[in-house]
Every structure is written in structure tokens, then in C-alpha cells.
Write an enzyme that holds these catalytic residues in place. Structure first.
Site, short mmCIF file in Angstrom:
data_model
loop_
_atom_site.label_atom_id
_atom_site.label_comp_id
_atom_site.label_asym_id
_atom_site.label_seq_id
_atom_site.Cartn_x
_atom_site.Cartn_y
_atom_site.Cartn_z
CG ASP B 24 -2.09 0.87 1.12
OD1 ASP B 24 -2.17 1.61 0.12
OD2 ASP B 24 -2.96 0.83 2.02
CG ASP B 118 -3.49 3.99 -3.31
OD1 ASP B 118 -4.36 3.16 -3.61
OD2 ASP B 118 -3.62 4.83 -2.41
CD GLU B 119 -5.66 -0.82 -1.41
OE1 GLU B 119 -5.37 -1.64 -0.54
OE2 GLU B 119 -6.66 -0.09 -1.34
#
Lengths: 377, 425
Positions: B24, B118-119
Site C-alpha cells: 500500500d 495505490d495498492e
């Protein structure tokens, strides 16, 4: 306004009128039914600028006058009343309704705000009510429901001398019914595109009343763009759809066929219903005809599958053809005969369903064309 | 949430059964902004809508210290942290950074399942022989992201997806947490029930009424009691999670759910003819992509953004599936004419959803439809385009179309290519 009326005739009249009221009226008064007493009769009417309906009821009138009340509420109340005479009176801005020991007070809306109902166009001729109801049901089933294709939501009614033809299509099936009627002018020649839902609702109410239905359709001038239906003490008018560019759909019925099957309507409907339980929304039921009869299948290789064999008399080369199950059932159920004849050209061309007599001969007058679903496997 | 600094879950914990990583990025959008404007480092940075109705998309840890959180109205963020630097989001920059980071993951394992920009989940079970144990791989990924992208990330290392995700959350920012298989329950049980995947505000309140506040309470509760309160499916799901079970695997390729294209006009457009031409171009683009992927879809969606940024989506589901520009355009145009917006239009988009495999899909035929219809015509243009390029054949009404459109994803090019340029032969 003050009158006494039979509970049942009032409930029927209000229920029928209220049914055609708009769900979300553009102006509040359109949610009302108009009660008007004159000459010893009560006129109950509703209007949504497209469709008007009016019914007359025999009453004991004490005072003439008119009142406008919520149609939905009045319909619910009259339905729930005990079987006793109903006394109704307009008192100030309220309507008093008394039936046995039940008493209701309803607010009224201003009568003067209510639009004038359109005049019934001139009568064009009459037709047997029950026959009319059956014919309309046979055709309206094929009409489209997609409001963005308004032309497809109508039934095309062609009045030519003593014959009427009705056609409807949603581009996937096409139904046509031809029948006789009694025109006032033997040389009449008018085409009209009638909203299918209104036509169907109207025919459904007028059919069981028996007797004759009067079709009212203007040649031009007053009442242009309107159609009217009258039967018993009920009258409906509806605005027509613009059918000037209605496609020449009659020519879509194939003139020849390469194969024909005779099947029992009830058996095929039952089998298709059962097998279609595993068909998803866009997947067809597959009908495989051969000298051995008919096999109906549905489902995919990875999903649930079903198949069932049934009797059918088939002439022609063995054929497998896919249909939307609902379209197939719609056609079969409205044939009005125990036996159906299905005619095919090939698996990608329109198939035609027609009613047949006990000898298996096609009965002219009704045809239901259905486009196949093309399956690539 | 306090940071976990328990040595049992440190980098030297037993990671032998911990094949799943959850990576993350830390305050991703804010970090990307800080990276290109180093003078912002150490300051409270908030990315989000700057307008009066803006919402926070991302906040640097300096801003979070003041209580600024994602999805918070910007007005509130500004009052909590008046000295924060507020920046409008620059999605092309974040997308580019995301692509680079995901590429680093894919260098480690092909089993990468992105959850958002973003993860991502990674299954590194098969990468051990080459790259070492999972904790080493996680450290390696963290180092590469830091060195190559100058942003930081946090990693959870665990035997299952949901524990890995909890791990990365507890490792933030710029940390790593390993949950050994033998300690999953020790890790889970002190957590509040809200930490579990699927427990929102409502379920948490229900559980609290039953006296269940921690995962340990939940694990000890009889399933029948949960079933009564939450229903069959949720009860089974939560008992499994509380016992540390999560059967989900890392699945890298999500099947495409829809194919779409959109275009923002350089100047707002009012002429319906211009809109129709743009819709034709987009429909053609979408149809070509559908056919080349072997897909066909049932639902056509029209997107319109007006000059004042109001966005309207309208969709219609067809009777059968389609992969032809003509049918897509027909539906999109009829949706447009129904809508008939009075204001000038800034953007139009066309999308086809409900995709299915075109070859095995049944197609409802239409009355009066010619035997060789548009589908065949368009398939023929595909064949020509395959040989001579897309510019060789296309709808005539697009000939001489002025290059007034500004394609969404290619800010510098002047015209919209209908597809990729012809390949050299």
C-alpha cells in the site's frame, strides 16, 4: 350534487376510470376523477391528456352538479364498501359519502381547473366486442415497450371497407390479424397507429361487456389524431401515434416456406416453459425438428441444461432453430386454437406461427412472425 | 491507530508460510506531488477538489496529524489545518506513477492483483527460490519503490489476503509487518471487529450490541448467535475471518467489464452534428476494440459532461449483444436525443458494458435486417485495417473532421487516432 347509487356499479365505474389516471400527474387535478350528475345519470370520467375514459351510471339524482376527487382514493374506498346503496353529496369543498354505517369525507379539487375532455370523433363503424377483444390481444402482444421507439409501441389499425387489419411489431416479432366489421361508410379507407397499451386495456374491458364496440375515427377535421371506442356505457378516447412512416411490415411475411411443423399448442407452451427455466435472459430455447418429432433444449455447456422431446408432425429437412422463449410463448398463447402450424425457411429467417384446425389446416386471419436467435456453436 | 511495534511481527518473524503481500503506497497522491516539488517535503500537503464542494483524496502524514483524512470535505480539512498546501489532483501523474510501481511488483511475480492505483496484492510463493523468503522480497520491493520512485510504501506479509492487508495498515507509514502463520490469531484477536473486511459501521454496531467488540470475542461467539444477528452469509464470512481463514487467492487478471472511450472538446460544443460526429468516432473506436478482443456487450452507456462540469450518464440495455459501431452509435445517439441538453457540452463518452464472448453468444435477429449487415461490413473494415491501417477505411462522415478534439489520455496530440497507427510491414 347529491345522489344515491348502487355500490357495485359505482365501484366498477370508479375502478375503471381510476385505472387510466396518470401515476405522476403533471397537474394535481389530473389525479382526480370527475363525478358529474345530469339528467338522472352519473358520468364518471378521467383524463391524462392522452387518454380519456368516461362511464355512465344510473343513479337516483337529488341534485345535479359536479365534484372532482382523488381517483385512487375513491377507487379504494368504493372497493371496500359494504353491499349497500351509497349516498354521495357535495358539501362545500368536501364530498360526503355514506354507505350503510360507513361515512367518508373527501376533499374535492376545483372543478373549473379540470380540462375539458376531448370530443369523441365521429363513429366509423361497429364490431363484435368479444371478437375485437381477442383480435387486439393477439396483436398487441407483439408491440414494443421501448418508449424511445414510439412507432413500435403502437398497433397499426387499417380500416378498408368491411375488413380491419391490425399489425404490431417490436422488430423481433410481428403479429397480424385480419377480421370483418361493419363500417358506416362501405368505402372507408383509414390507417391509424393506436398506442398498444391503451388499445389492449380498452378491448379487455369492452370485451366481457358483450354487444358491439363502436370505433370512432376522424377522416380529418375535428377529432383528427384521435380514436374513440364506445361499448355499453363506457367511452374511451386516445391520442393516436404518428404512424406516417410506419414501415411496410406486411411484406416481411415470407411468401414461401421450406419446412412445416404441426404441434399441439398446449404441449409446446408447457415444454418451452419448463425447458426455458435454465435459459438466461439472452439465450434462446433451441427447437430441433426432424421426422422423429421435436426436441426442445436450453442452457449452455457450463451452465444448467434442459431438454425435452415431444410429438410434432414435421415435413422438410431437419432443422434446429433458436427463439427467445417468451416471444415463442406469446405467439402460441394467442393463437386461439389447439394446434399450431410453424413454417420455416431456415434457421436465420423469420418463422411464422399460424393457428390450425383439427385437420391441421391453417386457419387464415392470424399470423405471428418471429425472428430467430442466431446461435453460433 | 497506534503503530504496531511488536517484535513478534518484525522483519525477522517466521515468514515461511506467508506467501501473500499487500503493498500500500503511503499517502500516494500527496507523495507524488511532494516528489516533484521537493520544497513541500515535511509540510502538510492535501490533494483533492479545490472547489467549494471539493473532497480530500489524499493527505500527507504531516496533514493527518491535524486530523485531515481522505474523503473529508475540503472545507473541513482547511479549517483543521489552515496552513496546509492544497493541490488539485493530477490523475495522469498518479496513473503514471502507479504503472511504474505495479511494474516493480510484476518484476517480482506475475501474480499481482491491483486493487486501485495505490495498492495491490502479490502472491510471492513461487518467487522464493529466486528472491528469497517473503519478508526479504517485501524489503526488496520497499527499497526499489523508494529508490526508483522516490515514494514510500508499507507492506503486510501474511498467509492470507485479509491478514496481509491488515498488516500493511498497521505498518504505516513506511513500514513492514510480518504475521507468521502460527501467530495469525495472536495478531487478529486483540483487533476491534471493525478491522475485519466486511464489518462496517452498521455490522459493528450490531456486534457491539451482542457484546462483541474484539475479533477474539467474535471468534469465541457461537456461529448460531451471529447468524441470528447478521444473516447466514455474513455470519459464516466473519467466523471464518475471525478464525484467520480467507480462501481468496491473488487473481491477477480481472476480466474486462466494459470498453469505453471519451473525448473532451477543446471548446464546448453545442451543435448536435458535431456531437453526432464525435459519437460516431467513439462508437467506432469502441466497436473496433470490442471486436479485436472478441467481445460483444449488451448495455450502451452515454456520458455527457456539460460546460458546468455536471456529468450525466444514461444507458440502455439492448435485446441482444452488439459489437458494431452502427448499433452502438444508434443507441448512444438515441440516448443523446432523449437527453437533449440545453447547455454546451464539454465531454462525451461511449461505453459498452455487460461484455460476453462474441463467438459463443446468441444474437437475436431483427426483422428486415439484411443477411449481410453492418456486422459483416465492419468485420470487413477490420480486415482492411489489419493490412493497411485504420486510416485506410472508416466512416465517410469522419472524413475531413476538424481536429478540434482533445483526447483524454493524450494531452499533447492534436487529433484522435481511431486506433493504433498501422504497423510497419
Amino acid at each position: 350534487m347529491k345522489f344515491r347509487v348502487e355500490r357495485d356499479s359505482l365501484a366498477d365505474a370508479v375502478a375503471w376510470t381510476a385505472k387510466s389516471l396518470p401515476n405522476r400527474p403533471s397537474v394535481p387535478v389530473l389525479a382526480g376523477v370527475m363525478l358529474r350528475v345530469a339528467d338522472g345519470r352519473l358520468h364518471v370520467s378521467g383524463f391524462d391528456y392522452e387518454v380519456s375514459s368516461q362511464v355512465d351510471v344510473e343513479v337516483q339524482a337529488d341534485a345535479d352538479g359536479a365534484a372532482l376527487v382523488s381517483g385512487r382514493l375513491l377507487a379504494e374506498i368504493t372497493k371496500a364498501l359494504p353491499g349497500k346503496p351509497v349516498d354521495i353529496a357535495a358539501v362545500g369543498s368536501h364530498l360526503e359519502l355514506v354507505c350503510g354505517s360507513a361515512r367518508f369525507t373527501l376533499p374535492t379539487m376545483p372543478v373549473e381547473d379540470y380540462p375539458t375532455l376531448p370530443e369523441m370523433p365521429a363513429a366509423a363503424g361497429t364490431i363484435d366486442a368479444a371478437t375485437f377483444a381477442t383480435a387486439v390481444a393477439q396483436v398487441a402482444v407483439a408491440a414494443g415497450r421501448d418508449e424511445t421507439l414510439p412507432m413500435m409501441t403502437g398497433v397499426r389499425v387499417e380500416l378498408n371497407g368491411t375488413s380491419i387489419a391490425m399489425l404490431a411489431t417490436d422488430r423481433y416479432r410481428l403479429a397480424m390479424r385480419e377480421l370483418e366489421w361493419s363500417p358506416n361508410d362501405p368505402d372507408i379507407s383509414i390507417n391509424a397507429l393506436v398506442p398498444a397499451r391503451t388499445l389492449n386495456d380498452t378491448a379487455k374491458t369492452l370485451g366481457p361487456l358483450g354487444g358491439q364496440v363502436t370505433l370512432a375515427l376522424a377522416h380529418g377535421g375535428a377529432g383528427e389524431g384521435m380514436i374513440g371506442f364506445a361499448g355499453g356505457t363506457r367511452r374511451t378516447t386516445s391520442r393516436l401515434l404518428d404512424g406516417a412512416n410506419y414501415p411496410p411490415v406486411r411484406s416481411l411475411f415470407p411468401s414461401t416456406s421450406n419446412a412445416q411443423a404441426k404441434v399441439s399448442v398446449a404441449a409446446l407452451v408447457e415444454v418451452v416453459r419448463r425447458v426455458a427455466l435454465v435459459a438466461e435472459r439472452t439465450t434462446p430455447v433451441l427447437l430441433s425438428f426432424s421426422d422423429d418429432g421435436l426436441v426442445v433444449e436450453a442452457g449452455g455447456s457450463e451452465e444448467a441444461r434442459a431438454s425435452e422431446a415431444m410429438e410434432a408432425t414435421f415435413t422438410g429437412e431437419a432443422l434446429t432453430i433458436g427463439f427467445n422463449p417468451q416471444y415463442l410463448i406469446d405467439g402460441l398463447q394467442n393463437l386461439g386454437s389447439a394446434t399450431a402450424v410453424l413454417s420455416f425457411i431456415d434457421a436465420f429467417k423469420p418463422a411464422v406461427i399460424a393457428p390450425a384446425d383439427d385437420e391441421g389446416e391453417i386457419v387464415p386471419g392470424y399470423r405471428y412472425l418471429i425472428m430467430p436467435i442466431r446461435v453460433t456453436r | 491507530m497506534p503503530r504496531e511495534r511488536d517484535p513478534r511481527f518484525g522483519p525477522h518473524a517466521d515468514d515461511s508460510a506467508c506467501g501473500i503481500l499487500h503493498v500500500d503506497m503511503d499517502a500516494f497522491y500527496a507523495s507524488v506531488e511532494i516528489r516533484r516539488r521537493p520544497e513541500l517535503r515535511g509540510r502538510a500537503v492535501v490533494v483533492g477538489g479545490v472547489g467549494p464542494r471539493g473532497v480530500v483524496c489524499s493527505a500527507s502524514y504531516e496533514a493527518r496529524r491535524y486530523g485531515v483524512r481522505s474523503a473529508m470535505p475540503m472545507m473541513r480539512a482547511r479549517s483543521l489545518c489552515p496552513h496546509a498546501v492544497v493541490l488539485p489532483p493530477d490523475f495522469p501523474a498518479y496513473t503514471a506513477a502507479s504503472r511504474a510501481v505495479m511494474q516493480i511488483f510484476r518484476d517480482v511475480t506475475p501474480l499481482v492483483e491491483p486493487l486501485s492505483l495505490d495498492e495491490a496484492f502479490l502472491d510471492v510463493t513461487g518467487a522464493r527460490r529466486l528472491l528469497g523468503p517473503p519478508a526479504t522480497i517485501a524489503a526488496h520491493i520497499r527499497r526499489r519503490v523508494q529508490q526508483e520512485q522516490a515514494i514510500t510504501c508499507s507492506v503486510g506479509v501474511a498467509p492470507t489476503k485479509f491478514v496481509a492487508k491488515l498488516g500493511s495498515t498497521r505498518a504505516k507509514p513506511d513500514g513492514m509487518l510480518v504475521v507468521p502463520a502460527g501467530l495469525v490469531l495472536d495478531f487478529l484477536h486483540p483487533l476491534p471487529v471493525e478491522a475485519l473486511w466486511g464489518v462496517g459501521e452498521k455490522a459493528a454496531a450490531t456486534l457491539r450490541r451482542l457484546g462483541l467488540t474484539t475479533v477474539a470475542d467474535l471468534a469465541a461467539a457461537p456461529v448460531s448467535m451471529l447468524r441470528g444477528a447478521l444473516g447466514e452469509a455474513a455470519a459464516a464470512h466473519l467466523s471464518a475471518l475471525a478464525a484467520g481463514h480467507d480462501p481468496r487467492t491473488v487473481t491477477p487478471d480481472h476480466a474486462e467489464k466494459s470498453i469505453g472511450a471519451e473525448v473532451t472538446f477543446d471548446t464546448d460544443v453545442t451543435d448536435p452534428a458535431d456531437i453526432r460526429r464525435a459519437l460516431l468516432e467513439l462508437s467506432d473506436k469502441v466497436a473496433v476494440r470490442l471486436r479485436s478482443a472478441g467481445h460483444a456487450g449488451r448495455t450502451v452507456t452515454l456520458k455527457i459532461r456539460l460546460a458546468d462540469f455536471r456529468t450525466v450518464n444514461r444507458s440502455r440495455t439492448l435485446t441482444g449483444v452488439t459489437d458494431t459501431a452502427r448499433e452502438i452509435l444508434g443507441t448512444a445517439w438515441s440516448l443523446f436525443t432523449t437527453l437533449r441538453p440545453a447547455e454546451p457540452i464539454r465531454l462525451v463518452g461511449v461505453r459498452v458494458e455487460g461484455l460476453a464472448d462474441a463467438a459463443s453468444t446468441a444474437r437475436q435477429l431483427t426483422l428486415g435486417e439484411p443477411e449481410h449487415g453492418w456486422r459483416e461490413a465492419e468485420a470487413a473494415t477490420d480486415a482492411v485495417a489489419a493490412r493497411f491501417g485504420r486510416s485506410a477505411v472508416g466512416p465517410a462522415s469522419l472524413l475531413g473532421a476538424t481536429n478540434r478534439r482533445r483526447p483524454e489520455n493524450h494531452p499533447r496530440s492534436a487529433s484522435v487516432p481511431l486506433s493504433d497507427p498501422p504497423s510497419p510491414s
